[in-house]
Write a protein that holds these residues in place. Structure first.
Motif, PDB file in Angstrom:
ATOM      1  N   VAL A 199       1.027  -0.949  -0.362  1.00 29.30           N
ATOM      2  CA  VAL A 199       0.127  -0.609   0.035  1.00 29.30           C
ATOM      3  C   VAL A 199       1.391   1.021  -0.012  1.00 29.30           C
ATOM      4  N   ASP A 200       0.745   1.999  -1.063  1.00 30.72           N
ATOM      5  CA  ASP A 200       1.322   3.610  -0.880  1.00 30.72           C
ATOM      6  C   ASP A 200       1.001   4.856   0.441  1.00 30.72           C
ATOM      7  N   VAL A 201      -0.866   4.446   0.492  1.00 26.45           N
ATOM      8  CA  VAL A 201      -1.324   5.318   0.607  1.00 26.45           C
ATOM      9  C   VAL A 201      -2.717   5.217   1.550  1.00 26.45           C
ATOM     10  N   ALA A 202      -2.609   5.612   3.020  1.00 26.79           N
ATOM     11  CA  ALA A 202      -3.775   4.747   3.274  1.00 26.79           C
ATOM     12  C   ALA A 202      -4.317   5.840   4.241  1.00 26.79           C
ATOM     13  N   VAL A 203      -5.958   5.917   4.715  1.00 25.50           N
ATOM     14  CA  VAL A 203      -6.965   6.871   5.278  1.00 25.50           C
ATOM     15  C   VAL A 203      -6.967   6.196   6.695  1.00 25.50           C
ATOM     16  N   ARG A 204      -6.646   7.344   7.785  1.00 23.77           N
ATOM     17  CA  ARG A 204      -6.531   6.842   9.032  1.00 23.77           C
ATOM     18  C   ARG A 204      -7.588   7.835   9.819  1.00 23.77           C
ATOM     19  N   TYR A 205      -8.009   7.479  10.855  1.00 24.24           N
ATOM     20  CA  TYR A 205      -8.713   8.184  11.421  1.00 24.24           C
ATOM     21  C   TYR A 205      -7.713   8.246  13.004  1.00 24.24           C
ATOM     22  N   GLY A 206      -7.734   9.628  13.651  1.00 23.70           N
ATOM     23  CA  GLY A 206      -7.071   9.372  15.053  1.00 23.70           C
ATOM     24  C   GLY A 206      -7.194  11.008  15.107  1.00 23.70           C
ATOM     25  N   HIS A 207      -5.825  11.335  15.666  1.00 25.96           N
ATOM     26  CA  HIS A 207      -5.536  12.548  15.743  1.00 25.96           C
ATOM     27  C   HIS A 207      -4.045  13.586  15.407  1.00 25.96           C
ATOM     28  N   ALA A 217       8.039   7.438   1.333  1.00 27.63           N
ATOM     29  CA  ALA A 217       7.132   7.649  -0.027  1.00 27.63           C
ATOM     30  C   ALA A 217       6.750   8.658   0.132  1.00 27.63           C
ATOM     31  N   ALA A 218       6.273  10.125   0.449  1.00 29.08           N
ATOM     32  CA  ALA A 218       5.345  11.091   0.100  1.00 29.08           C
ATOM     33  C   ALA A 218       6.720  11.689  -0.664  1.00 29.08           C
ATOM     34  N   MET A 219       7.612  11.432  -1.132  1.00 28.08           N
ATOM     35  CA  MET A 219       9.171  12.057  -2.056  1.00 28.08           C
ATOM     36  C   MET A 219       8.611  11.462  -3.175  1.00 28.08           C
ATOM     37  N   ARG A 220       7.571  10.189  -3.131  1.00 30.36           N
ATOM     38  CA  ARG A 220       7.540  10.190  -4.940  1.00 30.36           C
ATOM     39  C   ARG A 220       6.276  11.121  -5.630  1.00 30.36           C
ATOM     40  N   SER A 231       3.780  10.332  -7.765  1.00 30.60           N
ATOM     41  CA  SER A 231       2.808   9.599  -7.245  1.00 30.60           C
ATOM     42  C   SER A 231       2.261   9.851  -6.350  1.00 30.60           C
ATOM     43  N   VAL A 232       2.452   9.582  -5.550  1.00 27.60           N
ATOM     44  CA  VAL A 232       2.137   9.581  -4.278  1.00 27.60           C
ATOM     45  C   VAL A 232       2.361  11.371  -3.535  1.00 27.60           C
TER      46      VAL A 232
END
Length: 295
Positions: free
Chosen positions: A140-148, A273-276, A278-279
């Motif tokens: 997985v390259d990017v995920a959605v998370r719930y939190g602070h 990964a944030a430096m790629r 596409s991401v």
């Protein structure tokens, strides 16, 4: 041809820099901590630069080491992206995104035509689930998370605040308003089993004392939505998920009470990964969509 440092040493250095631990880097690379340490010392000898400060058993990047780690991580990220592009449709890059089912169905998917129009070279692969992604294990390259919004080693892009509202079939709001606030307790409460306290917190926020007379429980928020849409009761959902259904008069917000708890939804990925490209393109786009939805 320019002489490159040993690639195994670079891999070991990048992993240690990311984890801050020889042991965790060794586990990731399937070698011993001694071998990882030897690779790092070899790289320092080749470069004639100290990359880490060693204090007892702890490792801390030096300033040159920190700069080098960022560049190496970016280079490895570009290699990963180039490899994915080679495996995928010619001229395209594959990007794997994991999120909660309801987030995908109610918020992301209706907006994807905008992303495809802006980035036709990126092929999205979407997956859903409630559990958090392990970026070291899952593809997985990017995920959605719930939190602070604070997770070690991850870059978090805020999308929207947690704002729960009560919703139901059209006409529910007027019917309840005629009988006073406590009338809601006579409704069937559709409950998400993974967040069983949401209704109790919402009722406290609304200043309503008492307990619902009937409940219907589901283990997936998508099923909660379906039950409400089929007229089986009332549910709680994110305020932003309701806009399209309200506009189409399929559902309605049945109270002005909004439950806010200082948490929210974030698009997250490992720092390297944030430096790629596409991401970065996806994160910039999804953040822009979230901001536009606020206006």
């Amino acid at each position: 041809m320019r002489r490159l440092p040993p690639l195994n040493a670079l891999k070991a250095f990048e992993s240690v820099a990311r984890h801050g631990s020889l042991a965790r880097a060794a586990e990731e690379l399937s070698v011993t901590p001694t071998a990882v340490g030897r690779h790092v010392r070899n790289l320092e000898d080749v470069l004639q630069v100290s990359l880490f400060e060693r204090e007892g058993g702890a490792l801390r990047l030096t300033q040159p080491g920190r700069r080098y780690a960022q560049s190496v991580a970016q280079a490895f990220g570009q290699i990963v992206e180039a490899t994915d592009a080679l495996r995928a449709t010619p001229g395209r890059v594959r990007l794997a995104v994991h999120a909660y089912t309801t987030f995908l169905v109610r918020w992301l998917i209706p907006r994807l035509s905008s992303f495809h129009a802006r980035h036709p070279e990126i092929e999205l692969a979407l997956s859903s689930g409630y559990d958090s992604v392990d970026f070291e294990r899952d593809r997985v390259d990017v995920a959605v998370r719930y939190g602070h919004g604070r997770w070690a080693g991850l870059v978090a892009t805020r999308l929207f605040e947690d704002e729960l509202v009560a919703f139901g079939p059209p006409g529910t709001r007027d019917r309840l308003a005629a009988d006073g606030p406590e009338a809601i307790l006579r409704e069937t409460f559709i409950i998400h089993q993974r967040r069983p306290q949401d209704w109790a917190e919402w009722l406290r926020t609304a200043g309503i004392e008492g307990r619902p007379q009937r409940k219907l429980e589901f283990d997936d928020l998508a099923l909660v939505w379906q039950a409400v849409a089929d007229g089986l009761g009332i549910g709680l959902t994110q305020r932003r998920y309701l806009a399209a259904d309200i506009a189409a008069q399929r559902l309605e917000q049945i109270s002005d009470t909004v439950l806010r708890r200082g948490r929210g939804y974030y698009a997250v990925c490992p720092a390297e990964a944030a430096m790629r490209p596409s991401v970065r393109a996806f994160l910039d786009w999804v953040a822009g969509e979230a901001a536009a939805a606020e206006h």
